[in-house]
Design an enzyme around this catalytic site. Sequence first.
Site, PDB file in Angstrom:
ATOM      1  N   HIS A   1      -7.770  -7.278  -9.207  1.00 21.24           N
ATOM      2  CA  HIS A   1      -6.962  -6.188  -9.768  1.00 21.24           C
ATOM      3  C   HIS A   1      -7.296  -6.048 -11.241  1.00 21.24           C
ATOM      4  O   HIS A   1      -7.736  -6.991 -11.891  1.00 21.24           O
ATOM      5  CB  HIS A   1      -5.464  -6.459  -9.566  1.00 21.24           C
ATOM      6  CG  HIS A   1      -5.022  -7.788 -10.077  1.00 21.24           C
ATOM      7  ND1 HIS A   1      -5.134  -8.949  -9.332  1.00 21.24           N
ATOM      8  CD2 HIS A   1      -4.514  -8.152 -11.269  1.00 21.24           C
ATOM      9  CE1 HIS A   1      -4.697  -9.959 -10.046  1.00 21.24           C
ATOM     10  NE2 HIS A   1      -4.316  -9.514 -11.235  1.00 21.24           N
TER      11      HIS A   1
ATOM     12  N   HIS B   1      -5.963  -4.508 -15.086  1.00 19.47           N
ATOM     13  CA  HIS B   1      -4.802  -4.114 -15.882  1.00 19.47           C
ATOM     14  C   HIS B   1      -5.165  -2.906 -16.756  1.00 19.47           C
ATOM     15  O   HIS B   1      -6.234  -2.890 -17.380  1.00 19.47           O
ATOM     16  CB  HIS B   1      -4.374  -5.256 -16.803  1.00 19.47           C
ATOM     17  CG  HIS B   1      -4.040  -6.525 -16.070  1.00 19.47           C
ATOM     18  ND1 HIS B   1      -2.765  -7.019 -15.976  1.00 19.47           N
ATOM     19  CD2 HIS B   1      -4.822  -7.406 -15.390  1.00 19.47           C
ATOM     20  CE1 HIS B   1      -2.774  -8.134 -15.269  1.00 19.47           C
ATOM     21  NE2 HIS B   1      -4.016  -8.398 -14.907  1.00 19.47           N
TER      22      HIS B   1
ATOM     23  N   TRP C   1       2.689  -9.540  -1.729  1.00 17.79           N
ATOM     24  CA  TRP C   1       3.115  -8.311  -2.427  1.00 17.79           C
ATOM     25  C   TRP C   1       1.947  -7.342  -2.569  1.00 17.79           C
ATOM     26  O   TRP C   1       2.132  -6.128  -2.515  1.00 17.79           O
ATOM     27  CB  TRP C   1       3.756  -8.638  -3.782  1.00 17.79           C
ATOM     28  CG  TRP C   1       2.825  -9.185  -4.833  1.00 17.79           C
ATOM     29  CD1 TRP C   1       2.493 -10.503  -5.011  1.00 17.79           C
ATOM     30  CD2 TRP C   1       2.095  -8.461  -5.827  1.00 17.79           C
ATOM     31  NE1 TRP C   1       1.616 -10.632  -6.062  1.00 17.79           N
ATOM     32  CE2 TRP C   1       1.356  -9.399  -6.590  1.00 17.79           C
ATOM     33  CE3 TRP C   1       1.996  -7.117  -6.165  1.00 17.79           C
ATOM     34  CZ2 TRP C   1       0.530  -9.018  -7.646  1.00 17.79           C
ATOM     35  CZ3 TRP C   1       1.183  -6.744  -7.229  1.00 17.79           C
ATOM     36  CH2 TRP C   1       0.458  -7.696  -7.958  1.00 17.79           C
TER      37      TRP C   1
ATOM     38  N   SER D   1      -3.192 -14.678 -12.049  1.00 22.48           N
ATOM     39  CA  SER D   1      -2.183 -15.405 -11.281  1.00 22.48           C
ATOM     40  C   SER D   1      -2.365 -15.182  -9.790  1.00 22.48           C
ATOM     41  O   SER D   1      -2.001 -16.039  -8.984  1.00 22.48           O
ATOM     42  CB  SER D   1      -0.773 -14.923 -11.640  1.00 22.48           C
ATOM     43  OG  SER D   1      -0.512 -15.160 -12.981  1.00 22.48           O
TER      44      SER D   1
ATOM     45  N   LYS E   1       5.799  -5.170 -14.807  1.00 18.14           N
ATOM     46  CA  LYS E   1       6.278  -5.416 -16.185  1.00 18.14           C
ATOM     47  C   LYS E   1       6.661  -4.125 -16.917  1.00 18.14           C
ATOM     48  O   LYS E   1       7.320  -4.173 -17.935  1.00 18.14           O
ATOM     49  CB  LYS E   1       5.178  -6.099 -17.004  1.00 18.14           C
ATOM     50  CG  LYS E   1       4.907  -7.519 -16.616  1.00 18.14           C
ATOM     51  CD  LYS E   1       4.179  -8.237 -17.751  1.00 18.14           C
ATOM     52  CE  LYS E   1       3.448  -9.449 -17.248  1.00 18.14           C
ATOM     53  NZ  LYS E   1       2.080  -9.143 -16.825  1.00 18.14           N
TER      54      LYS E   1
ATOM     55  N   SER F   1      -4.874 -14.028  -6.525  1.00 19.46           N
ATOM     56  CA  SER F   1      -6.306 -14.065  -6.220  1.00 19.46           C
ATOM     57  C   SER F   1      -6.762 -12.900  -5.333  1.00 19.46           C
ATOM     58  O   SER F   1      -7.418 -13.104  -4.318  1.00 19.46           O
ATOM     59  CB  SER F   1      -6.633 -15.397  -5.546  1.00 19.46           C
ATOM     60  OG  SER F   1      -5.888 -15.495  -4.358  1.00 19.46           O
ATOM     61  N   HIS F   2      -6.363 -11.694  -5.703  1.00 24.25           N
ATOM     62  CA  HIS F   2      -6.900 -10.486  -5.069  1.00 24.25           C
ATOM     63  C   HIS F   2      -7.276  -9.604  -6.247  1.00 24.25           C
ATOM     64  O   HIS F   2      -6.422  -9.338  -7.123  1.00 24.25           O
ATOM     65  CB  HIS F   2      -5.854  -9.815  -4.177  1.00 24.25           C
ATOM     66  CG  HIS F   2      -6.363  -8.570  -3.524  1.00 24.25           C
ATOM     67  ND1 HIS F   2      -6.624  -8.480  -2.163  1.00 24.25           N
ATOM     68  CD2 HIS F   2      -6.679  -7.361  -4.035  1.00 24.25           C
ATOM     69  CE1 HIS F   2      -7.067  -7.269  -1.881  1.00 24.25           C
ATOM     70  NE2 HIS F   2      -7.119  -6.566  -3.004  1.00 24.25           N
TER      71      HIS F   2
HETATM   72  O1  G7M Z   1      -2.309 -12.429 -14.151  1.00 27.27           O
HETATM   73  P1  G7M Z   1      -2.720 -11.438 -13.116  1.00 27.27           P
HETATM   74  O2  G7M Z   1      -4.020 -10.767 -13.494  1.00 27.27           O
HETATM   75  O3  G7M Z   1      -2.771 -12.040 -11.721  1.00 27.27           O
HETATM   76  O4  G7M Z   1      -1.601 -10.315 -13.176  1.00 27.27           O
HETATM   77  C1  G7M Z   1      -0.927  -9.801 -12.054  1.00 27.27           C
HETATM   78  C2  G7M Z   1      -0.107  -8.596 -12.487  1.00 27.27           C
HETATM   79  O5  G7M Z   1       0.584  -8.101 -11.351  1.00 27.27           O
HETATM   80  C3  G7M Z   1       0.941  -8.914 -13.554  1.00 27.27           C
HETATM   81  O6  G7M Z   1       0.769  -8.048 -14.655  1.00 27.27           O
HETATM   82  C4  G7M Z   1       2.270  -8.730 -12.827  1.00 27.27           C
HETATM   83  O7  G7M Z   1       3.293  -8.228 -13.667  1.00 27.27           O
HETATM   84  C5  G7M Z   1       1.921  -7.753 -11.717  1.00 27.27           C
HETATM   85  N1  G7M Z   1       2.772  -7.914 -10.545  1.00 27.27           N
HETATM   86  C6  G7M Z   1       3.142  -9.080  -9.979  1.00 27.27           C
HETATM   87  N2  G7M Z   1       3.930  -8.817  -8.899  1.00 27.27           N
HETATM   88  C7  G7M Z   1       4.491  -9.834  -8.032  1.00 27.27           C
HETATM   89  C8  G7M Z   1       4.032  -7.459  -8.759  1.00 27.27           C
HETATM   90  C9  G7M Z   1       4.698  -6.624  -7.813  1.00 27.27           C
HETATM   91  O8  G7M Z   1       5.360  -7.049  -6.856  1.00 27.27           O
HETATM   92  N3  G7M Z   1       4.549  -5.281  -8.015  1.00 27.27           N
HETATM   93  C10 G7M Z   1       3.843  -4.765  -9.079  1.00 27.27           C
HETATM   94  N4  G7M Z   1       3.777  -3.451  -9.200  1.00 27.27           N
HETATM   95  N5  G7M Z   1       3.209  -5.552  -9.974  1.00 27.27           N
HETATM   96  C11 G7M Z   1       3.305  -6.894  -9.821  1.00 27.27           C
END
Ligand code: G7M
Length: 325
Positions: free
Chosen positions: A263, A265, A161, A258, A193, A260-261
Amino acid sequence: MAATVAGDCGEAKKRKLSGGEPDIPVSPSPSVFRKFRVDKILREDQRNKLITVVGKFGNEAEKDAVVLVERLPLDKTFVEQALAAEDAMTKETLKNDIYSTHSVYTPRAFPDCKATMIYPATAKHIAKYSEHDAFIVRETPHLYQTVTKPCLDVNKFSVQWVHNILEKKTEADRIVFEDPDPETGFILLPDMKWNRTDLDSLYLVAIVHKHGVHSMRHLTAQHLPLLKNVLEKGKKAIKGQFGIPSSKLRIYFHYQPSYSHLHVHFTHVKFDAPGSDCLRAHTLEDVIDNLDLDSDFYSKKTLVYVVRENDELYKAYKAATYFDD
Ligand code: G7M
């Protein structure tokens, strides 16, 4: 495929939510969940008005789907328009003197739930969204090298994704800001979210273009230009697009993430975002300061976080007799 089926009413609909066209409300079509059969409730969270289930769209042989159903927050448009709409209905449930209560049946054009679907869902997705006990881990660099890393190397969520977003194959129309530089650039867009209606619960995520940085643990001073760029340009883009000043923004990494690339928040300070507590969130400003002080900070630091039963990491720590219970 992970799909978000969200409502589009509210203040934000009138704003430009992305760099492109304003968000146009889409009229509802027959439910994508018509054939969905719930097999099990994974989690009930009445405080956040959220229920997570696992089920199937067909017979037993079909793959599992995880569906998170949550009540959408109320907003001004709802009160202004939905209550008074021609096709709204009410049922009086109490009347006493000047006081009365009513069940309100809102018109079809006003969605009251958001459903997030993960299909096909793996066992790891089902575990992630299930209710289970939490355990605190103090991850020393040694524990990271000997237990965490080997476990994560074989048990990670696909980041397809993320690649889709970076390659503009999906969610391209939602991009709020992009800096295309391969070393220091990133894409800023709404997190899955966020319902994109209520600015007080604004939730964006900045995904870096650079590949190979799996988490905060891997950061060194060499990443400072990237981190400072995300911080400064991310804040500026949010101010420009949504009018929210940086004093209202919580900007942080998850550890463990969750996915591993790398990012970052960006959430509104009024929003009690899941994972913004001290056991998961590390503010980007702190991370930058720490790396400014010591390039190897995160390869030396003990990091504290929570793992949940059913999580492969929990099982790995248990097998390594990390827990004393
Ligand atoms: O826990 P972690 O730092 O890995 O957080 C990943 C964030 O990516 C979470 O806040 C998810 O709600 C968001 N996220 C996960 N997915 C699969 C997607 C997606 O497909 N699109 C978008 N825009 N956000 C996502």
